[in-house]
Motif scaffolding. Structure first.
Motif, mmCIF file in Angstrom:
data_model
loop_
_atom_site.group_PDB
_atom_site.id
_atom_site.type_symbol
_atom_site.label_atom_id
_atom_site.label_comp_id
_atom_site.label_asym_id
_atom_site.label_seq_id
_atom_site.Cartn_x
_atom_site.Cartn_y
_atom_site.Cartn_z
ATOM 1 N N TYR A 53 0.829 -1.202 0.000
ATOM 2 C CA TYR A 53 0.000 0.000 0.000
ATOM 3 C C TYR A 53 0.864 1.253 0.000
ATOM 4 O O TYR A 53 1.942 1.276 0.628
ATOM 5 N N GLU A 54 0.375 2.272 -0.687
ATOM 6 C CA GLU A 54 1.020 3.579 -0.584
ATOM 7 C C GLU A 54 0.868 4.067 0.852
ATOM 8 O O GLU A 54 -0.234 4.057 1.403
ATOM 9 N N GLY A 55 1.942 4.463 1.474
ATOM 10 C CA GLY A 55 1.883 4.881 2.871
ATOM 11 C C GLY A 55 2.047 3.733 3.838
ATOM 12 O O GLY A 55 2.054 3.943 5.055
ATOM 13 N N GLY A 56 2.132 2.503 3.329
ATOM 14 C CA GLY A 56 2.433 1.361 4.186
ATOM 15 C C GLY A 56 1.255 0.600 4.724
ATOM 16 O O GLY A 56 1.411 -0.512 5.223
ATOM 17 N N SER A 57 0.038 1.162 4.653
ATOM 18 C CA SER A 57 -1.126 0.452 5.176
ATOM 19 C C SER A 57 -2.362 0.801 4.352
ATOM 20 O O SER A 57 -2.384 1.816 3.648
ATOM 21 N N PHE A 58 -3.364 -0.052 4.465
ATOM 22 C CA PHE A 58 -4.606 0.170 3.737
ATOM 23 C C PHE A 58 -5.334 1.378 4.315
ATOM 24 O O PHE A 58 -5.464 1.516 5.522
ATOM 25 N N SER A 59 -5.837 2.238 3.445
ATOM 26 C CA SER A 59 -6.512 3.452 3.887
ATOM 27 C C SER A 59 -8.015 3.233 4.006
ATOM 28 O O SER A 59 -8.620 2.564 3.167
ATOM 29 N N GLU A 105 -7.418 3.133 -4.239
ATOM 30 C CA GLU A 105 -6.504 4.221 -4.536
ATOM 31 C C GLU A 105 -5.125 4.043 -3.909
ATOM 32 O O GLU A 105 -4.143 4.509 -4.474
ATOM 33 N N ASN A 106 -5.047 3.409 -2.755
ATOM 34 C CA ASN A 106 -3.713 3.351 -2.143
ATOM 35 C C ASN A 106 -3.061 1.968 -2.201
ATOM 36 O O ASN A 106 -2.119 1.685 -1.492
#
Length: 329
Positions: A99-105, A112-113
């Protein structure tokens, strides 16, 4: 005195408007069998691979990819998120979903992430199919692509292969309080061609029919256009909001993924769309769903994964996800 009369008149006017709106709109919408589920977002967080709390099928697999393998990227229609997420959970190595940012949003309504290097993507039917043609997705899980989508592939000089891997029912649904329990295929077509406009014409109450429509090129809309032989209304009447609704979708998406206690599926030609009637072919609107891939995809694991999906192990997984297998597992 005159001021009092004016104030009274203004108050009376607003009271009249509010009562009028309640009687003609709010009350009718609350009591006209129209609480039919509109298109809902899939809660992707319920179907994340390698998470203990995920609602995924876990039937076991003798095939396992490693982090050293060329891992096919999977995407699909909203209704098939449980299938390809369960495939990843069963066959792929942990750490392959990123995931972008390291975790599911929590705001990740349409994937999107999911990071670019993630083997799981969720872009839904229209964007996901485009990603398949562009090459960022290897395998796409879907109902049969629309004519426009097939045409786009041909115009781009791309040969695609469609492999049926499971069965699903195309269903019609109404509010649970609507007394109509079954429609014939001819009645449904007449409703969606604007020839039947009142529920009393099909044994229901004296209320107008509000036929819901779906987004062009979505899986359910493509299936509906095929069922309607490309002869159906293009838009609803502006007064349709006052009617009692009917909608369409795929069975598991409606009953399992966005379950709504206020919605009831209809029998078609007297046959209810339960798992047994889908498997034995009695329900008349049963169709295959597919994995789609580019024929010239050089990744050998693409076809290896497709072969596994058609194996007894893969078919057991599809059945455990809530769908009907295309072959006996």
């Amino acid at each position: 005195m005159r001021k009092t009369v004016i104030i009274t008149a203004v108050i009376s006017f607003f009271v009249f408007v509010n009562v009028f709106l309640y009687v003609t709109l709010t009350s009718r919408l609350g009591n006209n069998y129209s609480g039919v589920s509109q298109t809902k977002m899939v809660d992707v967080a319920r179907y994340l691979p390698f998470e203990e709390t995920s609602n995924l099928a876990k039937t076991g697999s003798s095939m396992h990819f490693s982090s050293e393998d060329d891992l096919p990227v999977l995407d699909g229609a909203a209704a098939l998120v449980p299938v390809y997420a369960s495939v990843i959970d069963s066959v792929y190595p942990e750490g392959s979903v990123t995931y972008e940012g390291g975790s599911f949003s929590d705001d990740n309504k349409y994937g999107e992430n999911f990071a670019k290097d993630s083997v799981m993507q969720y872009q839904n039917t229209i964007r996901g199919y485009d990603a398949l043609l562009e090459g960022s997705v290897d395998l796409f899980f879907t109902a049969h692509p629309s004519e426009n989508q097939m045409k786009t592939a041909k115009e781009k000089g791309i040969e695609i292969e469609l492999v049926p891997v499971g069965l699903e029912a195309f269903v019609f649904f109404v509010n649970k309080n609507n007394p109509v329990e079954s429609l014939t295929t001819d009645e449904i077509r007449s409703i969606y061609r604007g020839n039947i406009t009142n529920w009393k014409e099909v044994g229901g109450p004296d209320r107008s029919i509000n036929p819901l429509l779906r987004v062009k090129n979505s899986g359910s809309q493509t299936m509906m256009e095929k069922f309607m032989e490309n002869d159906m209304i293009k838009r609803r009447s502006i007064f349709a909001v006052f009617g009692a609704s009917i909608g369409y979708s795929f069975r598991y998406y409606l009953s399992g993924m966005v379950a709504n206690d206020n919605v009831r599926m209809l029998a078609v030609n007297g046959v209810y769309p339960n798992a047994q009637n889908i498997r034995n072919g009695l329900y008349p609107l049963t169709s295959s769903f597919y994995v789609v891939f580019k024929k010239d995809n050089p990744n050998p694991n693409v076809r290896k994964l497709v072969d596994w999906l058609l194996s007894p192990e893969g078919q057991r997984l599809i059945e455990a996800c809530g769908y009907s297998p295309i072959t006996s597992p």
